[in-house]
Design an enzyme around this catalytic site. Sequence first.
Site, mmCIF file in Angstrom:
data_model
loop_
_atom_site.group_PDB
_atom_site.id
_atom_site.type_symbol
_atom_site.label_atom_id
_atom_site.label_comp_id
_atom_site.label_asym_id
_atom_site.label_seq_id
_atom_site.Cartn_x
_atom_site.Cartn_y
_atom_site.Cartn_z
ATOM 1 N N SER A 98 22.723 -1.105 -27.091
ATOM 2 C CA SER A 98 22.785 0.288 -27.529
ATOM 3 C C SER A 98 21.439 0.670 -28.122
ATOM 4 C CB SER A 98 23.888 0.431 -28.583
ATOM 5 O OG SER A 98 23.597 1.516 -29.440
ATOM 6 N N GLN B 277 29.463 17.305 10.881
ATOM 7 C CA GLN B 277 28.256 16.695 10.331
ATOM 8 C C GLN B 277 28.472 16.272 8.872
ATOM 9 O OE1 GLN B 277 24.373 18.418 11.319
ATOM 10 N NE2 GLN B 277 24.088 18.810 9.136
ATOM 11 N N LYS C 261 25.336 -4.145 -30.490
ATOM 12 C CA LYS C 261 26.157 -3.859 -29.313
ATOM 13 C C LYS C 261 25.735 -4.606 -28.051
ATOM 14 C CE LYS C 261 29.062 -1.173 -28.628
ATOM 15 N NZ LYS C 261 29.130 0.280 -28.601
ATOM 16 N N TYR D 10 34.424 19.602 19.104
ATOM 17 C CA TYR D 10 33.351 19.427 18.115
ATOM 18 C C TYR D 10 33.073 20.731 17.370
ATOM 19 C CZ TYR D 10 28.970 18.437 15.816
ATOM 20 O OH TYR D 10 28.010 18.284 14.853
ATOM 21 N N ASN E 102 27.109 -3.958 -24.205
ATOM 22 C CA ASN E 102 28.054 -3.098 -23.480
ATOM 23 C C ASN E 102 28.234 -3.528 -22.017
ATOM 24 O OD1 ASN E 102 28.291 -1.482 -25.787
ATOM 25 N ND2 ASN E 102 26.488 -0.287 -25.195
ATOM 26 N N THR F 83 52.700 -7.153 -19.054
ATOM 27 C CA THR F 83 53.250 -5.987 -18.361
ATOM 28 C C THR F 83 53.232 -4.879 -19.401
ATOM 29 O OG1 THR F 83 55.520 -6.464 -18.981
ATOM 30 C CG2 THR F 83 54.803 -7.378 -16.887
ATOM 31 N N HIS F 84 52.988 -3.663 -18.966
ATOM 32 C CA HIS F 84 52.847 -2.517 -19.890
ATOM 33 C C HIS F 84 51.755 -2.778 -20.939
ATOM 34 C CE1 HIS F 84 56.860 -1.241 -18.370
ATOM 35 N NE2 HIS F 84 57.114 -2.540 -18.435
ATOM 36 N N SER G 60 20.341 17.525 9.150
ATOM 37 C CA SER G 60 21.042 16.311 8.719
ATOM 38 C C SER G 60 20.092 15.115 8.666
ATOM 39 C CB SER G 60 22.191 16.005 9.690
ATOM 40 O OG SER G 60 21.710 15.963 11.013
ATOM 41 N N LYS H 279 29.043 12.372 7.307
ATOM 42 C CA LYS H 279 28.121 11.247 7.085
ATOM 43 C C LYS H 279 27.825 10.919 5.633
ATOM 44 C CE LYS H 279 26.336 12.238 11.459
ATOM 45 N NZ LYS H 279 27.329 13.341 11.407
ATOM 46 N N GLU I 2 31.778 -0.901 -16.219
ATOM 47 C CA GLU I 2 32.148 0.506 -16.431
ATOM 48 C C GLU I 2 31.728 1.379 -15.255
ATOM 49 O OE1 GLU I 2 31.568 1.680 -20.922
ATOM 50 O OE2 GLU I 2 30.189 0.094 -20.386
ATOM 51 N N ASN J 56 26.935 15.744 20.791
ATOM 52 C CA ASN J 56 28.303 15.544 20.291
ATOM 53 C C ASN J 56 28.814 14.135 20.602
ATOM 54 O OD1 ASN J 56 27.913 18.185 19.759
ATOM 55 N ND2 ASN J 56 29.526 18.972 21.123
HETATM 56 N N1 ARG Z 1 23.975 16.539 13.295
HETATM 57 C C1 ARG Z 1 25.097 16.678 14.115
HETATM 58 C C2 ARG Z 1 26.321 15.940 13.531
HETATM 59 O O1 ARG Z 1 26.134 15.109 12.731
HETATM 60 C C3 ARG Z 1 24.815 16.134 15.449
HETATM 61 C C4 ARG Z 1 25.555 16.803 16.545
HETATM 62 C C5 ARG Z 1 25.114 18.192 16.660
HETATM 63 N N2 ARG Z 1 25.700 18.842 17.765
HETATM 64 C C6 ARG Z 1 25.510 20.106 17.943
HETATM 65 N N3 ARG Z 1 26.067 20.598 18.998
HETATM 66 N N4 ARG Z 1 24.840 20.858 17.133
HETATM 67 O O2 ARG Z 1 27.429 16.194 13.867
#
Ligand code: ARG
Length: 459
Positions: free
Chosen positions: A276, A321, A282, A316, A284, A154-155, A21, A324, A289, A109
């Site tokens: 464009s 993970q 053009k 956990y 844009n 409206t609409h 990660s 994120k 958008e 964790n």
């Molecule tokens: N990279 C893990 C996460 O984002 C960190 C915690 C990992 N814990 C473990 N017991 N492998 O959740």
Amino acid sequence: MLWGGRFKEKFNNSALKFSSSLSFDIHLIEEDIQVSKAHAEMLAKINILTKEETEKIINALNLIWVLFKEGTWNPEIEIYEDIHSAIEAKLFELIGDVAGKLHTGRSRNDQIVTDLRLWVKKSSEELITALNNLQTIFLDTAERHIDTVILGYTHLQRAQPVSFAFHLLAYIEMFERDKKRLNFIYNEADFSPLGSGALAGSTLPLDRKFTAEKLGFKSISTNAMDAVSDRDFVADFLNCGVIGMIHLSRLAEELIIWSSSEWNLIKLSDKYTTGSSLMPQKKNPDIAELIRGKTGRVFGNYITMATVLKGLPLSYNRDLQEDKEPLFDSVKTFYDSVLLAGEMIQTMQVNSERFKEELKGDFSFATDLADWLVLQGIPFRDAHHIVGEVVKYCEEKNKKFDYLNLEEFKKIHPIFDISAFEVVNTQNALSRKRTLGSPNPEFVIYEIEKWRIKLSKEN
Ligand code: ARG
């Protein structure tokens, strides 16, 4: 490596690549260091670390932050599982075996979710500030357009005249609700999970309140199992992004149609439009958008999180993970969109005269005309029907209300008199509104002043 004692074989390289990660939890480096420092101080307080050891660890953590900031240390994604292992390895390199004492009583964790809560608190505050600025930009623009009459729809059919200021104030309301939701997120994230361990706390006398206070949390989480596996605050944050982006996407859609030649209400600045490669004429509205388009991935991010969570047994699981990337992506997309929306509004030109002529005698005064009949004592349902007939007559003659003469009006209903013409006149269109929350310039001015005071207090 943070583990390995019980293993006979090395973790497979492709498995490491698949599971690492580091490429994204590197965003949490500042928080991770902060958490480790607080943890070290707490370990000193309960006499697990000596003063000397604590100093060594804290100085090294500070150094790691400096090295990272200046770009001298950049942990390799191929080697480390996550930001925690990368930092710990560096710590060993800098201070030797004493580094091995830092993780006492801690699991990744509780560590990761503590990092994440700090990050969520910081980011929700940044978003609130950005939304405050956006509201101020809308307010400044509204102030210049209290008397700019435009059509309200409206609409997507012409409905009733409003002012441009009134239209912008509607967005200020939406952004205010976005801020309320973010405030809720901040408060929900404001509990320290540190000291929850892997899922069941610790046999060591960890002082959880001490670390919570050091890290600026208002309080500590109560149930360790919940603490390490709860990602409600992430899902809520992602949902803030969903609703916030819905608002910005609606705005983007309006900017796009308003800037079309057909509408011709605004001109977006060259700075936020593109040409464009084929058609030389053009211009844009790409940025608008893209705000509209990126809303799609922010929706997707919420679904990702909800789907990851829905089948997870306590507590956990590594699946967590996956919280994120969607979170970082949504927050960045939302934040950037808020900034760019503000810049577009700030730099656009408004064609204040756009509807002035066109509104004279426009059918969008039909409701006002029906109200006028009501004031003459006609029941509203009849008034509605009578004005409907006037519209039908006008359409047949290809005329607008104010091109009719009194005789023609009277032919449809004898109660019409000269004062009815006042009603279809753009001049008084807004000031005739009587209800609170309407575009009457008096109320609009009041609202602008109210927002001005409120926002100046918040900034
Ligand atoms: N990279 C893990 C996460 O984002 C960190 C915690 C990992 N814990 C473990 N017991 N492998 O959740």
